[in-house]
Structure formats: structure tokens, C-alpha cells
Design an enzyme around this catalytic site. Sequence first.
Site, PDB file in Angstrom:
ATOM      1  N   LYS A  87       2.713   7.168   3.331  1.00 33.13           N
ATOM      2  CA  LYS A  87       3.831   6.687   2.517  1.00 33.13           C
ATOM      3  C   LYS A  87       3.809   7.389   1.176  1.00 33.13           C
ATOM      4  CE  LYS A  87       7.233   3.786   1.927  1.00 33.13           C
ATOM      5  NZ  LYS A  87       7.919   4.822   1.161  1.00 33.13           N
ATOM      6  N   LYS A 123       2.902  12.557  -0.246  1.00 29.12           N
ATOM      7  CA  LYS A 123       3.842  12.905  -1.319  1.00 29.12           C
ATOM      8  C   LYS A 123       4.587  14.167  -0.911  1.00 29.12           C
ATOM      9  CE  LYS A 123       4.884  11.007  -5.331  1.00 29.12           C
ATOM     10  NZ  LYS A 123       4.960   9.565  -5.557  1.00 29.12           N
ATOM     11  N   ASN A 238      13.821   3.682 -15.216  1.00 29.28           N
ATOM     12  CA  ASN A 238      13.811   2.469 -14.407  1.00 29.28           C
ATOM     13  C   ASN A 238      12.571   1.623 -14.663  1.00 29.28           C
ATOM     14  OD1 ASN A 238      14.762   0.715 -12.253  1.00 29.28           O
ATOM     15  ND2 ASN A 238      13.112   1.569 -11.025  1.00 29.28           N
ATOM     16  N   SER A 367       8.435  -1.342  -1.030  1.00 28.99           N
ATOM     17  CA  SER A 367       8.769  -0.377   0.021  1.00 28.99           C
ATOM     18  C   SER A 367       8.211  -0.851   1.364  1.00 28.99           C
ATOM     19  CB  SER A 367       8.206   1.001  -0.322  1.00 28.99           C
ATOM     20  OG  SER A 367       8.968   1.632  -1.319  1.00 28.99           O
TER      21      SER A 367
END
Length: 434
Positions: A87, A123, A238, A367
Site C-alpha cells: 500500500k 510507493k 490538507n 485507506s
Amino acid sequence: MSTKDSIASGYYKEPVPHIAHDSPFASMMERFRFAAEILDLDEGVFKYLSSPEKVVMVSIPVTMDDGRIEVFEGYRVIHNSILGPSKGGIRYSEDVTIDEVKALAAWMTWKCAVVNVPFGGAKGGVRVNPKNLSQAELERLTRRYTANMLDVFGPDRDIPAPDMNTNEQVMAWIMDTYSMKQKKTENAVVTGKPIILGGSKGRKEATGRGVVTCTLAALGKLRISPSNTTVVVQGFGNVGSVSAQLMYEQGAEVIAISDISGGYYNKNGIDIEEAIRYSQTHGNSLEGFDGAEPISNQDLLELECDVLIPAAKEDQINKENASRIKAKIIAEGANGPVTANADKLLEENGIMVIPDILANAGGVTVSYFEWVQDRHGYFWTEERVNRRLNRMMRESFDNLFMVSEKYSITLRQAAYVYAIDRVATTLKLRGIYA
């Protein structure tokens, strides 16, 4: 041979081949070696966890709007998948390097392990300045990159997410390209998608919310009330803006914020809701904001405060300025904002550092929630997402705090010890397939 014997013989001090001494990967490896010594990690396991499982580099030819062909370079690094599918985000930047992607992939492995999410670390990146591309060119770039990664990506293999200069639209293009090749909709192949395509409520705010959950837990350990807390936030994207807003809602006094236009300081506190409105109506920039006085980024980091949240870029606190940091707590909203050679200086000054692999793990946690919802075809309310996120982040902080007390080490060291022990134990139980 034990790890301590190996260190004495110089084995664990050998530099990783082709990695610059001061690179992000080198900083990660320095912290990894320390944890290996604490755990008396087997040499073979050390070797296994030191190297990425897979490094993929691809050329991405794109037909530009004027008909010419440009070729970009793309990467995907799978650091480890022993805990589950790998991930990690995909970033678009002309500064992307394979070294950086390797470091970030390794961080993802430890981050997932720290918050007990059943994912490994990965990544990706494309070396491109997306501001120089039209929307159509950006879509063609994304779809060709995805096509080149069809043997890598998959809901049970490797699951991308947004990162620097990528967003939910980019994830939608990846999902659609992958789905077309599979001849069925596979919305679990990416996270960070639009909600209408299977995204999760609460995902955008998740990283900042996780930062604040850990910060509140740390303040509790120091017996500091949030309403009596002064906060400095570097970066107002963010993560930074959400962190600032949530701390503001807890009654904290946010005395300084910053973005690419510079820093802004008000000793009496900044109205964060006003700052967010200003940024949103001025092209996502604080330039010209009159609710605070201009201050340099360096001076902002060195302000006296209870909580410092570096949520901008890597290597912002280093051996040059670490001794001048006056915060009681540093909550790392960004990846790698503190260099390895600054850790000791901060420790000597009694500053509690909530490491990035815990503090900003709220994003990967939600996620995971998104992936679970996609696989089940059943979606949760935002209240349920936030409640479960807060619980998992608080439990993870408490786990690391116990490890830090057990070994008399810092929270960062405890994070690596906890994560590496979990991955290594899983590896030993699963064994090496031959």
C-alpha cells in the site's frame, strides 16, 4: 551471530549500495539499525527487511496536445508485502527520485505495522511537473503509467493512493484503466477515490485527524490541557489545515501557520476558520492574509510553543536548527520532517517527537477502511469512520508509549522497534518459500 556481534564486526554499519549518505533512505536505515540492535534481529531477517522486494522503473510515452511525443520516467517500489498487499501513494513531481521512492516505501511498511493495518509498504512516482500538463495530457500520462503497472497493481497485490500532486481524479483514472483491462469494475484497486466511485467518507481529513488524535494523547501524557496549548503548524495543505482546525476546535491557540507563500504569526492566536476561508478564496494560498504578521519559515519553526506540527516537506528540522526548537511536542504531519541526525538533539532537549510513521498514519488507516468497504460493498457513515480511526490511532500511540517505557527509548525508536518486531515475527511464522 547476534545483532550486537554483527554491529561490532561492522556488518550492520555497511552502507546500503547506491544510496547517498544523507538521503531519506539512509535516515530510515539508521533508525532501522537501531531497532535491529534492540531486538537482536537475526542477520538474515535484517537483510530481508533492508531491501525492497520489487523495484519497477518504466518509460511512459505520452502524445502531447500538439502532437509531439514526450517520454517520462515512472517508478513503483514494493518494499514489503509480508503483512498483506502493499500500500502506498503515487506522487507526480519533477524532483522524484528512485532513492526517495525507496525510502517512502519502507516508511509505509513500518507505518502499516505501527497501526496494525494488514498491508505492506509501497510507493510510486512519475518524474513530471504536472503544472506543465493539460488535463488531457495528465490523463494520458496516468493511464499509460497504469497500463505499464498492470502486473504490479491489484486489490490483492498492490494498492495505490494519492500523494504529492495526485488526487482523487488521478485515482479514478487508475481505477478505470485497471478495470478496463480486467473487464470488470475493480474499485478496490486504489484508495482515495471519489466517494461516488467507492471512496470513503472521512478520507480527506483522515491524516490531519490522526495527527491531532496522537497530539491529544501526547498532551495527556504530559498533563497539558488542549485549551491551555499553543500550536504552530508548518504547511497549510490538507494535513496542516485540518490539523490546525481540529486543534483550534479543541480550544488550542494556533499562533502560527505557513504555506508556500510564507509564515504568519499572531501571538494572540489565529482565527483558523478565517484563515481556511481566506486560503480557499485566494487560490489555496495564504499570501496577503492579514490575520497575522509575516514570519520566515525558519523563525516559525523556532517559536516557543507547546505543539509544533511540521506538515510540509522532508528535512525541515535538522542538525542545524534542532537545538533551537522550543516546542514540547513535535507531531510529524509530513513524512520525514526531522532528519536522523536531529533526533538526538531533540531528545536531549526533552522534546517528545510523535514520529511520522504513527502521527500521519491516519491516511493509510482510512485507506484500509476504504479498501474493506469496497471489498464488502457496504459503506460506513463518516461518524463511524472517525470513531474507528480515533480508536486505532489512540491504541497505536499507547502501544508505542509502552514500548518506549519498556526500553527507555524515544517514541520514534519505539515505533521502529514495534513495527520491525511485528514484521519480523510474521516473517518467521510464514517462513521463506523455496
